[in-house]
Motif scaffolding. Structure first.
Motif, PDB file in Angstrom:
ATOM      1  N   PHE A 190       0.668  -1.159   0.036  1.00 43.45           N
ATOM      2  CA  PHE A 190       0.022   0.099  -0.089  1.00 43.45           C
ATOM      3  C   PHE A 190       0.981   1.261   0.074  1.00 43.45           C
ATOM      4  O   PHE A 190       1.987   1.417   0.490  1.00 43.45           O
ATOM      5  N   SER A 191       0.321   2.278  -0.532  1.00 39.36           N
ATOM      6  CA  SER A 191       0.779   3.504  -0.672  1.00 39.36           C
ATOM      7  C   SER A 191       0.562   4.426   0.912  1.00 39.36           C
ATOM      8  O   SER A 191      -0.417   3.865   1.377  1.00 39.36           O
ATOM      9  N   GLU A 192       1.229   5.590   0.979  1.00 36.72           N
ATOM     10  CA  GLU A 192       0.918   6.159   2.152  1.00 36.72           C
ATOM     11  C   GLU A 192      -0.508   6.511   2.180  1.00 36.72           C
ATOM     12  O   GLU A 192      -1.162   6.382   3.492  1.00 36.72           O
ATOM     13  N   GLY A 193      -1.408   6.958   1.215  1.00 30.97           N
ATOM     14  CA  GLY A 193      -2.817   7.216   1.406  1.00 30.97           C
ATOM     15  C   GLY A 193      -3.628   5.751   1.380  1.00 30.97           C
ATOM     16  O   GLY A 193      -4.811   6.161   1.322  1.00 30.97           O
ATOM     17  N   GLY A 194      -2.936   4.574   1.604  1.00 35.65           N
ATOM     18  CA  GLY A 194      -3.889   3.472   1.593  1.00 35.65           C
ATOM     19  C   GLY A 194      -4.440   3.096   0.168  1.00 35.65           C
ATOM     20  O   GLY A 194      -5.213   1.854   0.365  1.00 35.65           O
ATOM     21  N   GLU A 195      -3.858   3.290  -0.699  1.00 31.19           N
ATOM     22  CA  GLU A 195      -4.082   2.932  -1.985  1.00 31.19           C
ATOM     23  C   GLU A 195      -3.140   1.495  -2.349  1.00 31.19           C
ATOM     24  O   GLU A 195      -1.939   1.633  -2.305  1.00 31.19           O
ATOM     25  N   GLU A 196      -3.938   0.467  -2.605  1.00 29.89           N
ATOM     26  CA  GLU A 196      -3.065  -0.783  -2.908  1.00 29.89           C
ATOM     27  C   GLU A 196      -2.383  -0.555  -4.260  1.00 29.89           C
ATOM     28  O   GLU A 196      -2.628  -0.201  -5.270  1.00 29.89           O
ATOM     29  N   VAL A 197      -1.061  -1.106  -3.956  1.00 31.01           N
ATOM     30  CA  VAL A 197      -0.321  -1.237  -5.146  1.00 31.01           C
ATOM     31  C   VAL A 197      -0.124  -2.886  -5.856  1.00 31.01           C
ATOM     32  O   VAL A 197       0.338  -3.501  -4.950  1.00 31.01           O
ATOM     33  N   PRO A 198      -0.899  -2.707  -7.132  1.00 26.97           N
ATOM     34  CA  PRO A 198      -0.988  -4.203  -7.418  1.00 26.97           C
ATOM     35  C   PRO A 198       0.332  -4.992  -7.654  1.00 26.97           C
ATOM     36  O   PRO A 198       1.089  -4.228  -7.976  1.00 26.97           O
ATOM     37  N   ARG A 199       0.083  -6.188  -7.501  1.00 27.85           N
ATOM     38  CA  ARG A 199       1.400  -7.081  -7.898  1.00 27.85           C
ATOM     39  C   ARG A 199       1.283  -6.829  -9.539  1.00 27.85           C
ATOM     40  O   ARG A 199       0.535  -6.863 -10.017  1.00 27.85           O
ATOM     41  N   ALA A 200       2.759  -6.779  -9.987  1.00 26.04           N
ATOM     42  CA  ALA A 200       2.951  -6.812 -11.399  1.00 26.04           C
ATOM     43  C   ALA A 200       2.438  -8.021 -12.164  1.00 26.04           C
ATOM     44  O   ALA A 200       2.447  -9.035 -11.548  1.00 26.04           O
ATOM     45  N   SER A 201       1.921  -8.029 -13.263  1.00 18.89           N
ATOM     46  CA  SER A 201       0.849  -8.870 -13.974  1.00 18.89           C
ATOM     47  C   SER A 201       2.229 -10.196 -14.301  1.00 18.89           C
ATOM     48  O   SER A 201       3.656  -9.594 -14.639  1.00 18.89           O
ATOM     49  N   GLY A 202       2.177 -11.301 -14.026  1.00 16.24           N
ATOM     50  CA  GLY A 202       2.971 -12.352 -13.936  1.00 16.24           C
ATOM     51  C   GLY A 202       3.998 -12.315 -12.984  1.00 16.24           C
ATOM     52  O   GLY A 202       4.695 -13.442 -13.142  1.00 16.24           O
ATOM     53  N   ALA A 203       4.158 -11.563 -12.134  1.00 15.76           N
ATOM     54  CA  ALA A 203       5.434 -11.944 -10.974  1.00 15.76           C
ATOM     55  C   ALA A 203       4.589 -12.940 -10.003  1.00 15.76           C
ATOM     56  O   ALA A 203       3.798 -12.939  -9.635  1.00 15.76           O
ATOM     57  N   PRO A 204       5.765 -13.767  -9.764  1.00 10.25           N
ATOM     58  CA  PRO A 204       5.338 -15.062  -8.970  1.00 10.25           C
ATOM     59  C   PRO A 204       5.051 -14.451  -7.574  1.00 10.25           C
ATOM     60  O   PRO A 204       5.412 -13.562  -6.933  1.00 10.25           O
ATOM     61  N   SER A 205       4.525 -15.315  -7.063  1.00 10.54           N
ATOM     62  CA  SER A 205       4.061 -15.147  -5.386  1.00 10.54           C
ATOM     63  C   SER A 205       4.592 -16.142  -4.445  1.00 10.54           C
ATOM     64  O   SER A 205       4.620 -15.913  -3.201  1.00 10.54           O
ATOM     65  N   ARG A 206       5.046 -17.067  -5.074  1.00 12.74           N
ATOM     66  CA  ARG A 206       5.641 -18.534  -4.299  1.00 12.74           C
ATOM     67  C   ARG A 206       6.721 -18.969  -4.801  1.00 12.74           C
ATOM     68  O   ARG A 206       6.619 -19.447  -6.149  1.00 12.74           O
ATOM     69  N   TYR A 207       7.999 -18.894  -4.412  1.00 12.35           N
ATOM     70  CA  TYR A 207       9.120 -19.353  -5.118  1.00 12.35           C
ATOM     71  C   TYR A 207      10.048 -19.686  -4.077  1.00 12.35           C
ATOM     72  O   TYR A 207       9.987 -19.460  -3.038  1.00 12.35           O
ATOM     73  N   GLN A 208      11.467 -20.065  -4.653  1.00 15.05           N
ATOM     74  CA  GLN A 208      12.386 -20.681  -3.714  1.00 15.05           C
ATOM     75  C   GLN A 208      13.517 -19.245  -3.546  1.00 15.05           C
ATOM     76  O   GLN A 208      13.955 -18.455  -4.264  1.00 15.05           O
ATOM     77  N   PHE A 209      14.102 -19.592  -2.325  1.00 11.47           N
ATOM     78  CA  PHE A 209      15.388 -18.775  -1.836  1.00 11.47           C
ATOM     79  C   PHE A 209      16.357 -19.611  -1.443  1.00 11.47           C
ATOM     80  O   PHE A 209      16.175 -20.809  -0.857  1.00 11.47           O
ATOM     81  N   ASP A 210      17.523 -19.437  -1.624  1.00 10.06           N
ATOM     82  CA  ASP A 210      18.597 -19.859  -0.953  1.00 10.06           C
ATOM     83  C   ASP A 210      19.193 -19.000  -0.081  1.00 10.06           C
ATOM     84  O   ASP A 210      19.489 -17.988  -0.458  1.00 10.06           O
ATOM     85  N   TYR A 211      19.563 -19.594   1.097  1.00 10.88           N
ATOM     86  CA  TYR A 211      19.994 -18.614   2.257  1.00 10.88           C
ATOM     87  C   TYR A 211      21.414 -19.388   3.021  1.00 10.88           C
ATOM     88  O   TYR A 211      21.455 -20.605   3.007  1.00 10.88           O
ATOM     89  N   VAL A 212      22.429 -18.619   3.206  1.00  7.71           N
ATOM     90  CA  VAL A 212      23.513 -19.005   3.850  1.00  7.71           C
ATOM     91  C   VAL A 212      23.412 -18.121   5.152  1.00  7.71           C
ATOM     92  O   VAL A 212      23.572 -17.167   5.501  1.00  7.71           O
ATOM     93  N   MET A 213      23.188 -19.353   6.364  1.00  8.02           N
ATOM     94  CA  MET A 213      23.146 -18.881   7.626  1.00  8.02           C
ATOM     95  C   MET A 213      24.581 -18.901   8.064  1.00  8.02           C
ATOM     96  O   MET A 213      24.884 -20.336   8.374  1.00  8.02           O
ATOM     97  N   ARG A 214      24.991 -17.957   8.889  1.00  4.80           N
ATOM     98  CA  ARG A 214      26.253 -18.136   9.500  1.00  4.80           C
ATOM     99  C   ARG A 214      26.342 -17.492  11.080  1.00  4.80           C
ATOM    100  O   ARG A 214      26.092 -16.596  11.165  1.00  4.80           O
ATOM    101  N   HIS A 215      27.299 -18.486  11.804  1.00  7.89           N
ATOM    102  CA  HIS A 215      27.302 -17.827  13.313  1.00  7.89           C
ATOM    103  C   HIS A 215      28.464 -17.076  13.289  1.00  7.89           C
ATOM    104  O   HIS A 215      29.625 -17.186  12.684  1.00  7.89           O
TER     105      HIS A 215
END
Length: 235
Positions: A190-215
């Motif tokens: 959402f923008s400051e005025g409460g207007e929803e910013v739509p997701r770009a057409s074709g943009a995925p909403s569920r996908y994979q990430f690779d993470y490196v966690m380090r102590h």
């Protein structure tokens, strides 16, 4: 040591010993153990949130804790460590569980920041970043969102977390490499005025990430040292 982007390790806040990694006790005779550095090398393709609209996680406005916990499938896949790990297998399981918990906490904190209009994003998120390139890659987007009054609602959820690599250490810098399936389907921008910013057409909403966690060493904690999104890999 990265004074511009990342605090020195001695300046990082102390946390409970519950997330300090357990290590196999070893006696090194006649061997000098040299710590090459506190931070892992980040690959060139660091996450740029503006490349996939709606990819920055955010909590529900009435229930920010919703994004704090992974889905049942992620929890079920987490190892069950011993209360007092002593064997190499138990120690590894404890470290994996702690690294996963830290990643979930990273998502929870990011969600709280996004839900609050990205205020104080640097203060809140800096302790999670183990390499300055991560902050650098997010700085422009977060700064602009905070200045514009943007915010998010909804809840990103970690559907699964699978260990792809584990690196033990005798000096406290263990690494856990994770492949995570993250669902951003409930995130709304959402923008400051409460207007929803739509997701770009074709943009995925569920996908994979690779993470490196380090102590980051004794009496310190786990950090995100690399995060690589793979929007082309649905999950």
């Amino acid at each position: 040591m990265f004074t511009e982007f990342c605090p020195k390790l001695r300046e990082l806040p102390m946390v409970s010993s519950a997330i300090t990694p357990k290590r196999t006790i070893a006696v090194l005779i006649g061997v000098a153990v040299i710590a090459v550095g506190a931070f892992a090398i980040v690959r060139s393709g660091v996450f740029e949130p503006e490349s996939v609209q709606g990819a920055i996680p955010g909590p529900g406005s009435s229930s920010p804790s919703a994004s704090a916990s992974p889905s049942p499938s992620a929890s079920e896949e987490a190892p069950t460590p011993s209360a007092s790990p002593t064997t190499p297998g138990q120690i590894k399981a404890q470290n994996i569980a702690d690294a996963k918990a830290r990643l979930v906490k990273y998502y929870e904190t990011t969600a709280q920041v996004a839900n609050n209009g990205y205020k104080d994003w640097d203060t809140e998120l800096r302790p999670f970043w183990g390499h300055p390139a991560l902050r650098s890659s997010l700085r422009a987007a977060y700064t602009q969102s905070a200045a514009s009054g943007d915010y998010t609602t909804g809840a990103a959820s970690i559907e699964t977390m699978n260990v792809t690599e584990y690196k033990a250490s005798d000096v406290g810098n263990e690494e856990v490499h994770l492949n995570a399936c993250v669902d951003f389907g409930q995130v709304r921008n959402f923008s400051e005025g409460g207007e929803e910013v739509p997701r770009a057409s074709g943009a995925p909403s569920r996908y994979q990430f690779d993470y490196v966690m380090r102590h980051q060493g004794k009496d310190s904690y786990w950090t995100v040292n690399d995060q690589s999104p793979h929007p082309e890999q649905a999950c």
